[in-house]
Scaffold this motif. Structure first.
Motif: not given
Length: 121
Positions: A3, A53, A93, A96-100, A102-104, A106
């Motif tokens: 991250l 996760y 790397e 696969n992670f859902p974009e939501s 990854v945003e959470r 961060h």
């Protein structure tokens, strides 16, 4: 998954306020430490079968001792991992992670980073 650019990497902070701030944001150190390293994990449940996760904040002592509670910790780049029961957590790397998610991740790490700014050495 690393991250990047959360503002927490390379921060230097005393262990006691670090424990307090990470705990305040539900990052748990528990038994995940040794004399020179600390690891704080934030657990996120998943709808996927046998998958959980984790957001991981890690650091290492540049002074003092974690066991004695007098350590000064330098934080590393946080990680987002996927735990596959019963095999363990993968941070690669290739995951696969859902974009939501990854945003959470961060957002959560950035909140901790903002508060750590007041205690940085």
């Amino acid at each position: 998954m690393r991250l990047e650019n959360t503002g927490i990497e390379d921060s230097i902070v005393d262990l006691r306020p670090l424990d307090h701030l990470t705990g305040k944001h539900a990052f748990i150190r528990a038994g995940q430490w040794d004399y020179e390293r600390v690891t704080y994990d934030y657990k996120i449940g998943s709808q996927e079968k046998n998958v959980t996760y984790y957001i991981r904040i890690q650091g290492h002592a540049i002074e003092g001792d974690v066991d004695r509670g007098d350590a000064v910790i330098k934080l590393l780049t946080p990680l987002l991992g996927k735990h596959y029961y019963p095999h363990g957590v993968e941070y690669g790397e290739a995951e696969n992670f859902p974009e939501s998610l990854v945003e959470r991740a961060h957002t959560l790490v950035s909140k901790v980073a903002d508060e750590i700014q007041h205690y940085k050495k």
